[in-house]
Scaffold this active site. Sequence first.
Site, PDB file in Angstrom:
ATOM      1  N   ARG A  83     -14.227  13.696   7.769  1.00  0.00           N
ATOM      2  CA  ARG A  83     -12.924  14.341   8.062  1.00  0.00           C
ATOM      3  C   ARG A  83     -12.548  15.321   6.964  1.00  0.00           C
ATOM      4  NH1 ARG A  83      -9.190   9.565   7.996  1.00  0.00           N
ATOM      5  NH2 ARG A  83      -7.550  11.079   8.230  1.00  0.00           N
ATOM      6  N   LYS A  90      -8.600  -0.729   6.413  1.00  0.00           N
ATOM      7  CA  LYS A  90      -8.865  -1.312   5.093  1.00  0.00           C
ATOM      8  C   LYS A  90      -7.859  -2.421   4.780  1.00  0.00           C
ATOM      9  CE  LYS A  90      -8.830   2.939   3.689  1.00  0.00           C
ATOM     10  NZ  LYS A  90      -8.918   4.290   3.182  1.00  0.00           N
ATOM     11  N   SER A 100      -7.456   4.795   9.456  1.00  0.00           N
ATOM     12  CA  SER A 100      -8.172   4.772   8.179  1.00  0.00           C
ATOM     13  C   SER A 100      -7.481   3.818   7.195  1.00  0.00           C
ATOM     14  CB  SER A 100      -8.208   6.207   7.620  1.00  0.00           C
ATOM     15  OG  SER A 100      -8.552   6.215   6.263  1.00  0.00           O
ATOM     16  N   ASP A 149     -14.861   3.560   7.697  1.00  0.00           N
ATOM     17  CA  ASP A 149     -13.822   4.480   7.212  1.00  0.00           C
ATOM     18  C   ASP A 149     -14.365   5.368   6.099  1.00  0.00           C
ATOM     19  OD1 ASP A 149     -11.096   5.532   6.790  1.00  0.00           O
ATOM     20  OD2 ASP A 149     -11.371   4.570   4.853  1.00  0.00           O
ATOM     21  N   HIS A 188       0.837  -1.203   0.000  1.00  0.00           N
ATOM     22  CA  HIS A 188       0.000   0.000   0.000  1.00  0.00           C
ATOM     23  C   HIS A 188       0.866   1.243   0.000  1.00  0.00           C
ATOM     24  CE1 HIS A 188      -3.523   2.453   0.854  1.00  0.00           C
ATOM     25  NE2 HIS A 188      -2.758   3.133   1.682  1.00  0.00           N
TER      26      HIS A 188
HETATM   27  N1  URA Z   1      -5.455   7.466   2.934  1.00  0.00           N
HETATM   28  C1  URA Z   1      -6.502   6.918   3.592  1.00  0.00           C
HETATM   29  O1  URA Z   1      -7.036   5.901   3.178  1.00  0.00           O
HETATM   30  N2  URA Z   1      -6.919   7.532   4.715  1.00  0.00           N
HETATM   31  C2  URA Z   1      -6.355   8.653   5.217  1.00  0.00           C
HETATM   32  O2  URA Z   1      -6.792   9.134   6.234  1.00  0.00           O
HETATM   33  C3  URA Z   1      -5.283   9.199   4.521  1.00  0.00           C
HETATM   34  C4  URA Z   1      -4.834   8.567   3.375  1.00  0.00           C
END
Ligand code: URA
Length: 448
Positions: free
Chosen positions: A170, A189, A185, A163, A84
């Site tokens: 946010r 995932k 966040s 999220d 990621h």
């Molecule tokens: N990428 C995400 O998935 N969440 C965040 O808060 C920042 C970057």
Amino acid sequence: MSLNMNSIIAKKRDGGKLTEEEIRYFVEGYTKGDIPDYQASALLMAIYLKEMDEEETFILTSAMRDSGDIIDLSAIKGIKVDKHSTGGIGDKITLVAGPLAAACGVPIAKMSGRGLGFTGGTIDKLESIPGFQTTLEPEDFYKQVEEIGISLIGQSGHIAPADKKIYALRDVTATVGNLSLISSSIMSKKLAAGSDAIVLDVKCGKGAFMENEEEAVKLAETMCKIGNSAGKKTVAVLTDMNQPLGHAVGNALEVIEAIDCLKGTGPKDVTDLALYLSGLMVYLGGKASSPEEGHEKVEEALSSGRALEVLRKLIVAQGGNGDVVSDYDILPKAQHSVDLILNEEMLKSSGIEGAKEVYVSEMENRLIGIASQLTGAGRAVKEDEIDPSAGVIVHKKIGDQVKLGEVLATFYGNDEKKVTNAIKEAASIYTFSMEPTEAPVLIKRTIM
Ligand code: URA
């Protein structure tokens, strides 16, 4: 005493530590729609200002992971490794590192995202290949990984829905830039996506969430702790994002650059980073006894052409035309292009007069992402259609020498107006100096 949002907000506002019960009450209630946006916003702001400790952050991540489906990849044999990136400009690493790791026997069953705003997404890049399907039934997804070692699909709507809702809130309440909120966040995932181990590419610099290296290290360490505590071996690599990765920014343009890398003819920075990250993936996937041995293995997968063949098979398996690896004309081509040329005005903005030859000393990397988005390569809002042929080729990067009248970057797209608009944004991308400047170090450190 029964739980209520008012007292949870007040506790965090006063710097208190939230319990698991309180955090789960918030995450579950907000996901279901029982807690209104105004209370969720107040809590997010309290977290932003008073912060969460490691334990609270881990609980928040776990609660968000548990808000939706947790993918079970046990049908696929072997140690599944995910990768990621926290997001960058010209980041096509998954398209190179995925096939490299898969060519060394690491099963890659990966869900990737779409681009939004100034950063791109792997799924949009893959969809620029005519016919490429990014949605597969779970059985077909597993079968493909078993057969060819890799599948790259879009993220399902059922992964960490908490999220999705919290991130959207946010985004409009100035609460994005908080360590606990960003790490929970991202990691919620990743933990839900089913892989056994994770390699994180944490970007740092002008085109990244974290501009400052110290903060990027903290983010990397926090995410590694969360991953490891959740039983997934997690490694983070801190990498530079003060200039684009490679030269291509935009979907089909990046696919070409990724294929070039797998042919051994791509830009050195993209190739080096893809080899480094995939070497770690091979190590975490149990196919090498050290990261160094992992690196040797992926180098061989590249030089032998095996990784390119994996990419070709991936494209064919997901409905695309595999000939694209040798015939780039199969990809969509932009009808318009405009060059950004070094002129005296730009030099004046850098305080330079009368010079004929200068060096690139800095780049407003985020502006490149924004300009690329304006050509049609990206979306301002989720619903926007993208132009797969659009984007930017950045010819000159930090440290490069450039002559007056030389082309710095070329902007592509099918909508002439958009391309012209984009280039207007681009005038202040570059800063120049009379002295040679060192290019930034790409791979800064590895956190295991
Ligand atoms: N990428 C995400 O998935 N969440 C965040 O808060 C920042 C970057």
